[in-house]
Design a protein around this motif. Structure first.
Motif, PDB file in Angstrom:
ATOM      1  N   LEU A  41       0.827  -1.204   0.000  1.00  0.00           N
ATOM      2  CA  LEU A  41       0.000   0.000   0.000  1.00  0.00           C
ATOM      3  C   LEU A  41       0.866   1.260   0.000  1.00  0.00           C
ATOM      4  CD1 LEU A  41      -2.869   1.163   0.127  1.00  0.00           C
ATOM      5  CD2 LEU A  41      -2.656   1.123   2.620  1.00  0.00           C
ATOM      6  N   ALA A  42       1.934   1.260   0.796  1.00  0.00           N
ATOM      7  CA  ALA A  42       2.823   2.423   0.846  1.00  0.00           C
ATOM      8  C   ALA A  42       3.497   2.652  -0.502  1.00  0.00           C
ATOM      9  CB  ALA A  42       3.871   2.231   1.937  1.00  0.00           C
ATOM     10  N   LEU A  43       3.923   1.579  -1.171  1.00  0.00           N
ATOM     11  CA  LEU A  43       4.542   1.720  -2.492  1.00  0.00           C
ATOM     12  C   LEU A  43       3.539   2.240  -3.520  1.00  0.00           C
ATOM     13  CD1 LEU A  43       6.799  -1.444  -2.702  1.00  0.00           C
ATOM     14  CD2 LEU A  43       7.522   0.929  -2.572  1.00  0.00           C
ATOM     15  N   LEU A  44       2.313   1.753  -3.475  1.00  0.00           N
ATOM     16  CA  LEU A  44       1.302   2.221  -4.413  1.00  0.00           C
ATOM     17  C   LEU A  44       0.970   3.694  -4.201  1.00  0.00           C
ATOM     18  CD1 LEU A  44      -1.155  -0.812  -4.596  1.00  0.00           C
ATOM     19  CD2 LEU A  44       0.382   0.022  -6.366  1.00  0.00           C
ATOM     20  N   VAL A  45       0.809   4.092  -2.952  1.00  0.00           N
ATOM     21  CA  VAL A  45       0.493   5.492  -2.656  1.00  0.00           C
ATOM     22  C   VAL A  45       1.655   6.380  -3.086  1.00  0.00           C
ATOM     23  CG1 VAL A  45       0.099   7.136  -0.772  1.00  0.00           C
ATOM     24  CG2 VAL A  45      -1.160   4.985  -0.833  1.00  0.00           C
ATOM     25  N   GLY A  46       2.881   5.960  -2.792  1.00  0.00           N
ATOM     26  CA  GLY A  46       4.052   6.728  -3.210  1.00  0.00           C
ATOM     27  C   GLY A  46       4.127   6.861  -4.716  1.00  0.00           C
ATOM     28  N   GLY A  47       3.830   5.792  -5.435  1.00  0.00           N
ATOM     29  CA  GLY A  47       3.847   5.850  -6.901  1.00  0.00           C
ATOM     30  C   GLY A  47       2.785   6.782  -7.447  1.00  0.00           C
ATOM     31  N   VAL A  48       1.601   6.749  -6.858  1.00  0.00           N
ATOM     32  CA  VAL A  48       0.517   7.631  -7.312  1.00  0.00           C
ATOM     33  C   VAL A  48       0.872   9.093  -7.054  1.00  0.00           C
ATOM     34  CG1 VAL A  48      -1.876   8.307  -6.837  1.00  0.00           C
ATOM     35  CG2 VAL A  48      -1.295   5.892  -7.132  1.00  0.00           C
ATOM     36  N   VAL A  49       1.439   9.374  -5.885  1.00  0.00           N
ATOM     37  CA  VAL A  49       1.813  10.753  -5.553  1.00  0.00           C
ATOM     38  C   VAL A  49       2.900  11.254  -6.501  1.00  0.00           C
ATOM     39  CG1 VAL A  49       2.918  12.186  -3.781  1.00  0.00           C
ATOM     40  CG2 VAL A  49       1.082  10.623  -3.158  1.00  0.00           C
ATOM     41  N   LEU A  50       3.914  10.444  -6.746  1.00  0.00           N
ATOM     42  CA  LEU A  50       4.983  10.864  -7.655  1.00  0.00           C
ATOM     43  C   LEU A  50       4.478  11.051  -9.076  1.00  0.00           C
ATOM     44  CD1 LEU A  50       7.991   8.714  -6.395  1.00  0.00           C
ATOM     45  CD2 LEU A  50       7.638  11.167  -6.123  1.00  0.00           C
ATOM     46  N   THR A  51       3.576  10.196  -9.513  1.00  0.00           N
ATOM     47  CA  THR A  51       3.005  10.337 -10.846  1.00  0.00           C
ATOM     48  C   THR A  51       2.179  11.615 -10.949  1.00  0.00           C
ATOM     49  OG1 THR A  51       2.925   7.941 -11.061  1.00  0.00           O
ATOM     50  CG2 THR A  51       1.584   9.196 -12.581  1.00  0.00           C
ATOM     51  N   ALA A  52       1.423  11.928  -9.905  1.00  0.00           N
ATOM     52  CA  ALA A  52       0.628  13.160  -9.905  1.00  0.00           C
ATOM     53  C   ALA A  52       1.526  14.395  -9.931  1.00  0.00           C
ATOM     54  CB  ALA A  52      -0.281  13.189  -8.683  1.00  0.00           C
ATOM     55  N   LEU A  53       2.615  14.367  -9.173  1.00  0.00           N
ATOM     56  CA  LEU A  53       3.548  15.500  -9.196  1.00  0.00           C
ATOM     57  C   LEU A  53       4.186  15.662 -10.568  1.00  0.00           C
ATOM     58  CD1 LEU A  53       5.322  15.115  -5.742  1.00  0.00           C
ATOM     59  CD2 LEU A  53       3.786  16.948  -6.455  1.00  0.00           C
ATOM     60  N   LEU A  54       4.561  14.575 -11.195  1.00  0.00           N
ATOM     61  CA  LEU A  54       5.147  14.644 -12.535  1.00  0.00           C
ATOM     62  C   LEU A  54       4.148  15.196 -13.540  1.00  0.00           C
ATOM     63  CD1 LEU A  54       7.570  13.998 -14.349  1.00  0.00           C
ATOM     64  CD2 LEU A  54       6.593  11.728 -14.679  1.00  0.00           C
ATOM     65  N   ALA A  55       2.893  14.782 -13.442  1.00  0.00           N
ATOM     66  CA  ALA A  55       1.862  15.293 -14.344  1.00  0.00           C
ATOM     67  C   ALA A  55       1.638  16.787 -14.104  1.00  0.00           C
ATOM     68  CB  ALA A  55       0.560  14.519 -14.141  1.00  0.00           C
ATOM     69  N   ALA A  56       1.669  17.222 -12.849  1.00  0.00           N
ATOM     70  CA  ALA A  56       1.488  18.646 -12.549  1.00  0.00           C
ATOM     71  C   ALA A  56       2.624  19.469 -13.128  1.00  0.00           C
ATOM     72  CB  ALA A  56       1.396  18.843 -11.037  1.00  0.00           C
ATOM     73  N   VAL A  57       3.837  18.988 -13.033  1.00  0.00           N
ATOM     74  CA  VAL A  57       4.983  19.706 -13.607  1.00  0.00           C
ATOM     75  C   VAL A  57       4.850  19.777 -15.126  1.00  0.00           C
ATOM     76  CG1 VAL A  57       7.484  19.575 -13.967  1.00  0.00           C
ATOM     77  CG2 VAL A  57       6.538  19.215 -11.697  1.00  0.00           C
ATOM     78  N   ALA A  58       4.416  18.692 -15.756  1.00  0.00           N
ATOM     79  CA  ALA A  58       4.265  18.683 -17.210  1.00  0.00           C
ATOM     80  C   ALA A  58       3.181  19.663 -17.651  1.00  0.00           C
ATOM     81  CB  ALA A  58       3.940  17.265 -17.691  1.00  0.00           C
ATOM     82  N   VAL A  59       2.050  19.680 -16.960  1.00  0.00           N
ATOM     83  CA  VAL A  59       0.965  20.604 -17.318  1.00  0.00           C
ATOM     84  C   VAL A  59       1.416  22.046 -17.127  1.00  0.00           C
ATOM     85  CG1 VAL A  59      -1.320  21.397 -16.584  1.00  0.00           C
ATOM     86  CG2 VAL A  59      -0.889  18.965 -16.909  1.00  0.00           C
TER      87      VAL A  59
END
Length: 81
Positions: A41-59
């Motif tokens: 669960l911790a790995l999944l949440v960390g992956g989702v958070v990092l993916t969201a941050l990367l998408a925010a930087v790209a946008v």
């Protein structure tokens, strides 16, 4: 009389014989880690958070690029008048 092709070794064979040692135990690459539901669960949440941050930087980068092109176009039109 027959002569040997190679002369014999003048040193006598050693009295001590070397016994082969036990082979080294096989080493494993990584130690096994216990994986439980909290770790997954911790790995999944960390992956989702990092993916969201990367998408925010790209946008944000795309938005800045579009704003730059629009501003350059407006300033170019202003200088032509």
């Amino acid at each position: 009389m027959f002569l040997p092709k190679y002369p014999e070794n003048p040193t006598p064979p050693s009295a001590h014989t070397h016994a082969p040692t036990d082979p080294a135990p096989a080493r494993r690459g990584l130690a096994s880690l216990p994986v439980d539901q909290k770790t997954v669960l911790a790995l999944l949440v960390g992956g989702v958070v990092l993916t969201a941050l990367l998408a925010a930087v790209a946008v944000t980068a795309i938005s800045v690029a579009v704003a730059t092109v629009v501003l350059r176009s407006l300033l170019r039109e202003q200088h032509r008048r």
